[in-house]
Design an enzyme around this catalytic site. Sequence first.
Site, short mmCIF file in Angstrom:
data_model
loop_
_atom_site.label_atom_id
_atom_site.label_comp_id
_atom_site.label_asym_id
_atom_site.label_seq_id
_atom_site.Cartn_x
_atom_site.Cartn_y
_atom_site.Cartn_z
N ASP A 22 0.78 -0.83 0.28
CA ASP A 22 -0.09 0.07 0.11
C ASP A 22 0.97 0.91 -0.23
O ASP A 22 2.21 1.78 0.89
CB ASP A 22 -0.81 -0.08 0.78
N ASP A 30 -0.36 -3.95 -4.77
CA ASP A 30 -1.72 -3.50 -3.83
C ASP A 30 -2.29 -2.43 -3.71
O ASP A 30 -2.64 -1.53 -5.06
CB ASP A 30 -1.43 -4.08 -2.74
N ASP A 53 -5.43 2.88 1.54
CA ASP A 53 -6.68 1.45 1.69
C ASP A 53 -6.46 2.56 3.68
O ASP A 53 -6.01 2.79 4.30
CB ASP A 53 -5.15 0.19 1.70
N ARG A 68 -11.63 -0.51 -7.25
CA ARG A 68 -11.27 0.07 -5.85
C ARG A 68 -11.32 1.77 -6.16
O ARG A 68 -10.28 1.94 -5.55
CB ARG A 68 -10.45 -0.28 -5.12
#
Length: 526
Positions: A161, A190, A194, A243
């Site tokens: 992340d 990734d 997040d 996302r």
Amino acid sequence: MRRPLAARALATGAAAALAAVIGVQAAALPAQAATGSANGFASQNGGTTGGAGGQTVRATTGTAIHQALCSRASAATPIVIEVSGTIDHGNTAKVSGDSCSTAAGVVELKEISNVTIVGVGSGAVFDQVGIHLRDAQNVIIQNVTVRNVKKSGSPTSNGGDAIGMESGVSNVWVDHVTLEASGGESEGYDGLFDMKAGTRYVTLSYSILRNSGRGGLVGSSDSDLANGPVTYHHNLFQNLDSRAPLLRGATAHVYNNHYLGIKESGINVRAGGRAKVDNNYFEDSKDVLGTFYTDLPGYWQVSGNVFDGVTWSAAGEDTRPAGPNPTSTTTVSIPYGYTLDGASCVPALVRATAGANTGNRVSDGSCSPQTPTPTAGPTASPTPGPTVGPTASPTPSPAPTSSPTGQNLSIGAGADGSGKGGGTSYGNAIDGSTSTWWQPSGSTGRISVKWESATTVGRVVVREASGSAGAIGSWRVVNNDTGAVLATGTGAGTIRFAATSLRKLNFEILGSSGTPRVAELETYAG
């Protein structure tokens, strides 16, 4: 429809002319301190001020950032860390001290509070080094670039992340940053932004998220529901697979963002999540809003958006796009003031303001401004989750001491949930026996009762299993059909609300102590 030619011309004009036309307010350059003040949900819950009022130090390495944290009098002593140059694995070592908990190869903001990290001078680039927040409060990150952080391959950092937050993080404002990767999960990357495991009151503003398989998520699984609320405004989401963001059970305010080249899905609202989606510009993208890859629906309130070259998938069991003609499926209350720019202005406005090294420019609100009236909302820490539902939140009465009257509608119904702990099943919560139970796979989760046809429910009784009394903390009861929150509260017992006709009712545990175990989830007409 395509955006007007005039707007396209603005997007390619010189920055100075653009600022004059679309209403951009510029900060002095170069930025030598954090500018502006936290807005959106980061302005709630006491506000977000970072290291304001504390010592200001300079850092040109990751090790120096850690040293600044570790040299404070305490883990809560305010500090502003001005960063310049390139932060990489070679200059990011672990530093020890009573006021820090750091690690090599990642900028670690763990068990700390009252910190600002701001890029200054010619810029600050975190190259393959992520920024990790864990059990951190009141943090500002501004005017930095974080790129190519990997979770596999070499070198790895922060689980892949760019900025990752987890476990008791609250009040974070991330502003004028550029977060980017060079591919998706198969290339070792990734998420860019997040939030999980109890991350709350966050704002991402005037930033760029691009060239990644995953933009960011709120909630790591369908049982990780105690995150949010989050605000996303004046950001560019570009060349992402999905996302943007993924919301699991969380509330988000998404306004004045530019979505460009979203390949699979954009705002993916799941597991009871809610998004207020205002005046965004969606361009040359697919499935920019809806519920995707799950049968656990989310809900949205939409207004003022432009859909320019957007394609939509056909609806299916695990695919529920909001388009091709998006309409609201819920309402979401926003407790803070904000000004909406007209959606047609957004591409040019975001191009002139978003990302690191843009002078921390912001909109001055003159681009077809619309100023909503803030809706009533909490000024202190509310129960996580949306602020929709009845005009007054029902207060659960004490746990029943005798069997309630009427037919228990759960008997003979179906059940499902977000996950189940070892040896338990969903059906154990509706079998009429308190000697069996369902428990989530973690400290939070959802158990649902469902019927083949619409059934009127006005009362729920939650009975805990023997030996686990008092484990259930905060919760909410949700009409799964519409997303309306019927009741919120804490602890097991009897829950009353206005009689509602529905086919599926969710009991969502948002917080707990120990392991929550629901022996029975009884439902009654009234």
